[in-house]
Scaffold this active site. Structure first.
Site, PDB file in Angstrom:
ATOM      1  N   THR A 133      -2.704 -56.024 -10.068  1.00  0.00           N
ATOM      2  CA  THR A 133      -3.962 -56.773 -10.153  1.00  0.00           C
ATOM      3  C   THR A 133      -4.042 -57.839  -9.061  1.00  0.00           C
ATOM      4  O   THR A 133      -5.137 -58.271  -8.705  1.00  0.00           O
ATOM      5  CB  THR A 133      -4.075 -57.477 -11.524  1.00  0.00           C
ATOM      6  N   GLY A 159      13.039 -53.918  -7.685  1.00  0.00           N
ATOM      7  CA  GLY A 159      11.729 -54.427  -8.093  1.00  0.00           C
ATOM      8  C   GLY A 159      11.765 -55.809  -8.723  1.00  0.00           C
ATOM      9  O   GLY A 159      10.861 -56.172  -9.472  1.00  0.00           O
ATOM     10  N   LEU A 160      12.800 -56.601  -8.418  1.00  0.00           N
ATOM     11  CA  LEU A 160      12.838 -57.974  -8.941  1.00  0.00           C
ATOM     12  C   LEU A 160      12.584 -59.000  -7.834  1.00  0.00           C
ATOM     13  O   LEU A 160      12.933 -60.166  -7.946  1.00  0.00           O
ATOM     14  CB  LEU A 160      14.184 -58.249  -9.636  1.00  0.00           C
ATOM     15  N   ASP A 211       4.608 -62.142  -5.997  1.00  0.00           N
ATOM     16  CA  ASP A 211       6.063 -62.322  -5.963  1.00  0.00           C
ATOM     17  C   ASP A 211       6.450 -63.612  -5.244  1.00  0.00           C
ATOM     18  O   ASP A 211       7.306 -64.374  -5.711  1.00  0.00           O
ATOM     19  CB  ASP A 211       6.729 -61.132  -5.259  1.00  0.00           C
TER      20      ASP A 211
END
Ligand code: GLA
Length: 385
Positions: A37, A127-128, A175
């Site tokens: 989003t 993906g962290l 992120d």
């Protein structure tokens, strides 16, 4: 893994023959809900975690930057602040740092070089946000050592621009923003259009559990960039600037005329924005049943409409959700195509989650999954001596 602060200091001394002046840290993140989003101007609800990237640094008087990557066999990279970044297909790890330097230069900041050692305790490539935390910690260190008055939000934008232009991933701002501006014990509701953040307290008896599925993320950048392009096309068809401004009603009115793929991409984004706002209400009310329902709906939408999940991840979400039985929830988290599942569970259920991951997921898929119970943490900072 050994303490990354001590390791970065030790390797600094061994590599450069003197002590580091400071160590900076930037955390990784896990997104609780609000996936894909951010680049549609929408809402996200991530939390910074107590694993991250550390940078031991010492300022130099000249314009040279020397970097040692402690976790990559102590590989080195050396360049001048004014060097252009060589254009090549393979983007080396040093591009994250070179990219940040380049963006700062393009903003007319002047600064001197530095010696630095990168070390971390965040699993990489799962993906962290190990990349975002590296960009943010580099920006923060350069800003602080050179007394550049750059606020956290700007450091996040510099990191995002570095990644977009020099790493090749057209990522959104989530992120970098949570890594730079996270708050202890809170998630942040970020409005990715206005870039405003609202802290949302997490109930004290709630655990944030991250399960690394053990599935290596592949072709991530190209698939991610494809999704982003599809969302932009969908916004054009709906005659809105960004999907943030579209409604499900409007989507249904034009459904007949649509390419089914664009229709599904738009449906995910529009419904996910609403779920994210609803999740804030659910957390504030301590309603973990509702939170679990929203997380399940988010996962299904990412699986069916946005098509960024994988069968093994769906299975992992299913076995963990079965354990929770409606009290909390689980979903894939991050960009997708492998990587991690996040679960929100009351603390006394964490051992059950560990057991089901080992006995069902690992036993049936053979994937080397790992379970981390994480503490919602503060954003990037200097590490006190
Ligand atoms: C990656 C990107 C973020 C965001 C997520 C999906 O983590 O870096 O900007 O788009 O995927 O929500």
């Amino acid at each position: 893994m050994s303490d990354p602060i001590a390791r970065s200091r030790r390797i600094f001394q061994e590599s450069f023959g003197r002590d580091a002046e400071h160590v900076f840290r930037a955390p990784g993140r896990v997104n609780l809900i609000g996936e894909h989003t951010d680049y549609n101007g929408g809402f996200v609800l991530p939390t910074a975690i107590d694993l991250g990237t550390f940078l031991a640094v010492r300022q130099r008087e000249d314009q040279k930057i020397r970097v040692v990557a402690a976790d990559f066999d102590e590989q080195r990279s050396e360049f001048e602040v004014s060097d252009e970044i060589p254009v090549c297909e393979e983007k080396p790890w040093s591009n994250y740092i070179r990219g940040v330097v380049q963006v700062l230069r393009s903003m007319s900041y002047s600064f001197s070089g530095m010696d630095m050692v990168i070390a971390g305790n965040l699993p990489k490539g799962v993906g962290l946000s190990s990349s975002a935390s590296l960009e943010v910690v580099t920006g923060l260190a350069l800003a602080r050592l050179n007394d550049l008055p750059i606020p956290a939000l700007e450091i996040a934008r510099i990191g995002q621009q570095a990644e977009n232009e020099y790493v090749g991933c057209n990522c959104g701002i989530m992120d970098q923003l949570i890594s730079a501006g996270g708050q202890e014990s809170h998630a942040l509701l970020i409005d990715c259009r206005c870039l405003t953040s609202t802290p949302v307290p997490l109930p004290p008896d709630l655990s944030v559990v991250i399960i690394d599925s053990g599935l290596h993320r592949t072709l991530v950048n190209s698939a991610y960039n494809d999704r982003r392009r599809e969302c932009e096309e969908a916004a054009k068809v709906l005659k809105v600037g960004q999907l943030r401004d579209a409604t499900l009603e409007r989507l249904e009115q034009v459904a007949e005329e649509w390419d089914p793929i664009l229709y599904r991409r738009a449906r995910h984004v529009i419904s996910e924005n609403q779920r994210t706002l609803d999740a804030v209400d659910a957390l504030r009310a301590g309603d973990m049943q509702e939170m679990g329902r929203l997380m399940a709906a988010s996962h299904n939408s990412l699986r069916d409409d946005f098509e960024v999940s994988l069968p093994a991840i769906d299975y992992l979400v299913e076995v963990v959700s079965d354990v929770l039985n409606g009290d909390g929830g689980a979903r894939m988290t991050g960009g997708g195509f492998g990587g991690c599942v996040v679960a929100l569970a009351s603390t006394d259920r964490v051992s059950d989650i560990r057991a089901v991951v080992e006995q069902q997921y690992i036993a049936n898929t053979g994937n080397k999954a790992r379970v981390f119970e994480c503490r919602p943490s503060a954003g990037a900072s200097i590490v006190p001596h």
